[in-house]
Design an enzyme around this catalytic site. Structure first.
Site, mmCIF file in Angstrom:
data_model
loop_
_atom_site.group_PDB
_atom_site.id
_atom_site.type_symbol
_atom_site.label_atom_id
_atom_site.label_comp_id
_atom_site.label_asym_id
_atom_site.label_seq_id
_atom_site.Cartn_x
_atom_site.Cartn_y
_atom_site.Cartn_z
ATOM 1 N N SER A 126 0.768 -1.166 -0.074
ATOM 2 C CA SER A 126 0.133 0.061 -0.073
ATOM 3 C C SER A 126 0.917 1.134 0.053
ATOM 4 C CB SER A 126 -0.879 0.056 1.187
ATOM 5 O OG SER A 126 -2.020 1.028 0.972
ATOM 6 N N ASP A 182 -9.558 -4.923 -4.713
ATOM 7 C CA ASP A 182 -9.119 -3.752 -3.875
ATOM 8 C C ASP A 182 -10.080 -2.426 -3.984
ATOM 9 O OD1 ASP A 182 -7.511 -1.896 -2.671
ATOM 10 O OD2 ASP A 182 -5.724 -2.846 -3.354
ATOM 11 N N HIS A 214 -7.797 -5.306 -0.253
ATOM 12 C CA HIS A 214 -6.687 -4.476 -0.080
ATOM 13 C C HIS A 214 -5.899 -5.236 1.117
ATOM 14 C CE1 HIS A 214 -4.259 -1.071 -0.279
ATOM 15 N NE2 HIS A 214 -4.214 -0.762 1.056
#
Length: 245
Positions: A126, A182, A214
């Site tokens: 991320s 995601d 995610h």
């Protein structure tokens, strides 16, 4: 903003002679401890015994989408809609460049300790993955590889003007992993980033995982392990042998 404080990273020493290092950055709101499980996974087949893993901790900074409350973050996020525009809207260039400098210092610490740059992989998830792409491709040393999970290219509008000349990581392999479900960093943004970088001549591949949000899955972690094995093949040193550089 108050002075930024970086805690010492979480370190997993090599279990054999130390010949390579992986620096892996966590995502927003997490710490290096959140990725201990991944290191254990990557080491379970004992193919990365010569690799030291460094898991840095992001400083606690005000995050705009969190109503300005402080949490671990590599840079501020103004809007989080997951789409291509929201994450790139009003990017925190100051925070991104501050983190870039910190990551480059972590890389230099490994070099100073005797690990060649081409035996260092930079990666993350991320925010950490976005930083790994940006800091890795703008490094002034040639890295062994870059891993970016559920991530995207930071400062894409200015990126071409921010890379060093000459570029040291034009051919450095970059692995991007992304879930097709995601809703934090949309798959499209990862794919757009990969397409842009490939268009600029970078060696970037992306793998999209079905029904993955995610987060990371065992399959993705196994793919990262395979990437690390290829980028950092063992030197065959015994623990009591002196590493010759």
């Amino acid at each position: 903003m108050a002075s930024i404080v970086y805690r010492p990273p979480l370190v997993f020493p090599a279990t054999a002679a130390h010949t390579a290092t992986v620096i892996f950055l966590h995502g927003l709101g997490d710490t290096g401890h959140g990725w201990e499980f991944a290191v254990e996974n990557w080491r379970r087949r004992q193919r990365l015994d010569e690799v030291k893993f460094v898991l840095p901790h992001a400083p606690r900074i005000p995050i705009t989408v969190n109503r300005g409350m402080r949490m671990p973050g590599w840079y501020d996020i103004v809007e989080m809609g997951g789409d291509s525009d929201s994450l790139r809207k009003h990017e925190d260039q100051e925070g991104i460049l501050r983190t870039q400098k910190h990551v480059h210092e972590l890389i230099q610490q490994e070099i100073d300790a005797g690990i060649p740059a081409d035996r260092i992989v930079l990666g993350g998830f991320s925010q950490g993955g976005a930083v790994s792409i940006f800091a890795g491709l703008t490094a002034k040393v040639k890295l062994a590889g870059i891993v970016a999970l559920s991530a995207y290219l930071l400062l894409s509008q200015q990126f071409a003007s921010l890379v060093p000349k000459p570029e040291f990581n034009k051919q450095t392999p970059v692995f991007m992993g992304h879930g097709d479900a995601d809703d934090v960093v949309h798959t499209q943004l990862g794919q757009l980033s990969q397409n842009m970088l490939k268009g600029l001549g970078y060696n970037v591949t992306i793998k999209v995982y079905d029904d993955l949000g995610h987060s990371a899955t065992p399959e993705e972690l196994d793919d990262v392990e395979a990437f690390l094995n290829k980028a950092l093949p063992p030197k065959g040193k015994k623990a009591d042998e002196k590493l010759e550089l």
